[in-house]
Structures are given as C-alpha cells and as structure tokens.
Design a protein around this motif. Structure first.
Motif, mmCIF file in Angstrom:
data_model
loop_
_atom_site.group_PDB
_atom_site.id
_atom_site.type_symbol
_atom_site.label_atom_id
_atom_site.label_comp_id
_atom_site.label_asym_id
_atom_site.label_seq_id
_atom_site.Cartn_x
_atom_site.Cartn_y
_atom_site.Cartn_z
ATOM 1 N N MET A 66 46.162 40.195 39.175
ATOM 2 C CA MET A 66 47.249 40.793 39.956
ATOM 3 C C MET A 66 47.964 41.879 39.173
ATOM 4 S SD MET A 66 49.241 38.027 42.284
ATOM 5 C CE MET A 66 48.946 36.497 41.447
ATOM 6 N N ILE A 67 48.167 41.628 37.883
ATOM 7 C CA ILE A 67 48.921 42.601 37.079
ATOM 8 C C ILE A 67 47.998 43.572 36.347
ATOM 9 C CG2 ILE A 67 50.887 41.047 36.818
ATOM 10 C CD1 ILE A 67 49.940 40.524 33.917
ATOM 11 N N ASP A 68 46.693 43.481 36.615
ATOM 12 C CA ASP A 68 45.712 44.362 35.975
ATOM 13 C C ASP A 68 45.833 44.273 34.451
ATOM 14 O OD1 ASP A 68 43.567 46.103 35.964
ATOM 15 O OD2 ASP A 68 44.825 47.894 36.021
ATOM 16 N N TYR A 69 45.830 43.046 33.958
ATOM 17 C CA TYR A 69 45.992 42.764 32.542
ATOM 18 C C TYR A 69 44.858 43.381 31.732
ATOM 19 C CZ TYR A 69 47.129 39.955 28.408
ATOM 20 O OH TYR A 69 47.485 39.534 27.159
ATOM 21 N N GLU A 70 45.169 43.854 30.561
ATOM 22 C CA GLU A 70 44.209 44.557 29.712
ATOM 23 C C GLU A 70 42.952 43.727 29.430
ATOM 24 O OE1 GLU A 70 44.168 46.680 25.298
ATOM 25 O OE2 GLU A 70 45.977 45.669 26.009
ATOM 26 N N TYR A 71 43.109 42.436 29.191
ATOM 27 C CA TYR A 71 41.972 41.574 28.838
ATOM 28 C C TYR A 71 41.559 40.659 29.996
ATOM 29 C CZ TYR A 71 43.320 43.182 24.243
ATOM 30 O OH TYR A 71 43.635 43.967 23.176
ATOM 31 N N LYS A 72 41.773 41.112 31.208
ATOM 32 C CA LYS A 72 41.495 40.265 32.373
ATOM 33 C C LYS A 72 40.021 39.881 32.472
ATOM 34 C CE LYS A 72 40.974 44.116 35.589
ATOM 35 N NZ LYS A 72 41.565 44.821 36.709
ATOM 36 N N ARG A 73 39.104 40.740 32.056
ATOM 37 C CA ARG A 73 37.674 40.407 32.134
ATOM 38 C C ARG A 73 37.311 39.308 31.131
ATOM 39 N NH1 ARG A 73 38.561 45.461 32.457
ATOM 40 N NH2 ARG A 73 38.176 46.548 34.393
ATOM 41 N N PRO A 83 33.648 48.947 40.847
ATOM 42 C CA PRO A 83 33.094 48.046 41.874
ATOM 43 C C PRO A 83 33.174 46.567 41.487
ATOM 44 C CG PRO A 83 31.611 49.883 41.496
ATOM 45 C CD PRO A 83 32.686 49.992 40.475
ATOM 46 N N PHE A 84 32.950 46.257 40.215
ATOM 47 C CA PHE A 84 33.053 44.867 39.776
ATOM 48 C C PHE A 84 34.474 44.350 39.959
ATOM 49 C CE2 PHE A 84 34.117 41.816 36.400
ATOM 50 C CZ PHE A 84 33.240 40.784 36.742
ATOM 51 N N ASP A 85 35.442 45.151 39.513
ATOM 52 C CA ASP A 85 36.846 44.754 39.647
ATOM 53 C C ASP A 85 37.230 44.581 41.109
ATOM 54 O OD1 ASP A 85 36.986 44.903 36.921
ATOM 55 O OD2 ASP A 85 38.374 46.598 36.855
ATOM 56 N N ARG A 86 36.795 45.483 41.967
ATOM 57 C CA ARG A 86 37.101 45.364 43.400
ATOM 58 C C ARG A 86 36.517 44.092 43.988
ATOM 59 N NH1 ARG A 86 35.677 50.918 43.701
ATOM 60 N NH2 ARG A 86 33.800 50.311 44.808
ATOM 61 N N THR A 87 35.298 43.734 43.566
ATOM 62 C CA THR A 87 34.667 42.510 44.056
ATOM 63 C C THR A 87 35.459 41.287 43.612
ATOM 64 O OG1 THR A 87 32.498 43.559 44.019
ATOM 65 C CG2 THR A 87 32.540 41.154 44.051
ATOM 66 N N VAL A 88 35.845 41.255 42.340
ATOM 67 C CA VAL A 88 36.630 40.124 41.830
ATOM 68 C C VAL A 88 37.973 40.059 42.545
ATOM 69 C CG1 VAL A 88 37.767 39.164 39.790
ATOM 70 C CG2 VAL A 88 35.478 40.111 39.589
#
Length: 124
Positions: A91-98, A7-12
C-alpha cells in the motif's frame, strides 16, 4: 489507480487488493512493526506447537484433541498477520516490498502446509 507501472507490481497489487496511500515515515514504521509482529507470532506458534504442547499436554494429562484446535487457531492468526503486513508494504510502496513479499510467500506456504497437516490430523 495503480501504484507502479511494473507489470509484476500491478499483478501483486491486484491480487492483494491494494489501494495506494501517501507514504510517510510513520506508515513505514507501522508496516515494519506489523511485519515484525507477524514474524514474532509465527515464532511463538512454532514454540507452542513443537516445544510446549508436546511436553505440556502429557504432563497435564490432556489429550492431543486440545492441541490441534489451539495450533489451528495460531496458524490462522499467523497467516492473517502475514498477509496483512505484506499488504501494508504494498500500500505504501515500501522500498523493500518485494523482499518482504518473498519472505511472506515462503512463510505463507509453510503455514498453509501446517494448516493442512493439522486439519488432516483433526479430521482423521
């Protein structure tokens, strides 16, 4: 189409208006380079605002009215580059995106505060 089920990722993803793309090593390198550029530009902006302009303007007999628009433009470019780079990571769902999001949010807040301060100085 969402990148993740979190849910957090979807919101971002919604806030950043991110559309998923296929991730590749070249896209990861491009995202990292973009983020490094935004951090480098932010550093250059700081050197400009806090080291060069305070000393160069008096030496060149120029007023502060020249410095504020230059710094405002630099802040705007730095903030834009920061948002652009964080969007690329998501966009690329990068490993360290958070982690990059955290750095981007802190840096963005600081840049917005500088923008507000510079606008106040310019307007009044």
């Amino acid at each position: 189409m969402q990148i993740s089920g979190n849910p957090f990722d979807r919101t971002v993803e919604r806030v950043l208006r991110v559309k998923p793309v296929e991730r590749s090593e070249s896209q990861e390198r491009s995202a990292e380079n973009t983020f490094m550029f935004s951090m480098l530009f932010t550093g250059i902006r700081c050197v400009l605002e806090y080291i060069l302009l305070p000393f160069a303007l008096p030496l060149l007999n120029l007023s502060n009215s020249i410095a504020i628009p230059v710094v405002l433009a630099a802040n705007a470019v730095a903030l834009s580059a920061l948002v652009y780079s964080v969007r690329k990571f998501w966009m690329i769902d990068y490993e360290y995106k958070r982690a990059y999001l955290g750095v981007g949010v802190v840096g963005g807040i600081i840049l917005v505060l500088f923008l507000i301060g510079n606008l106040r100085a310019m307007l009044g």
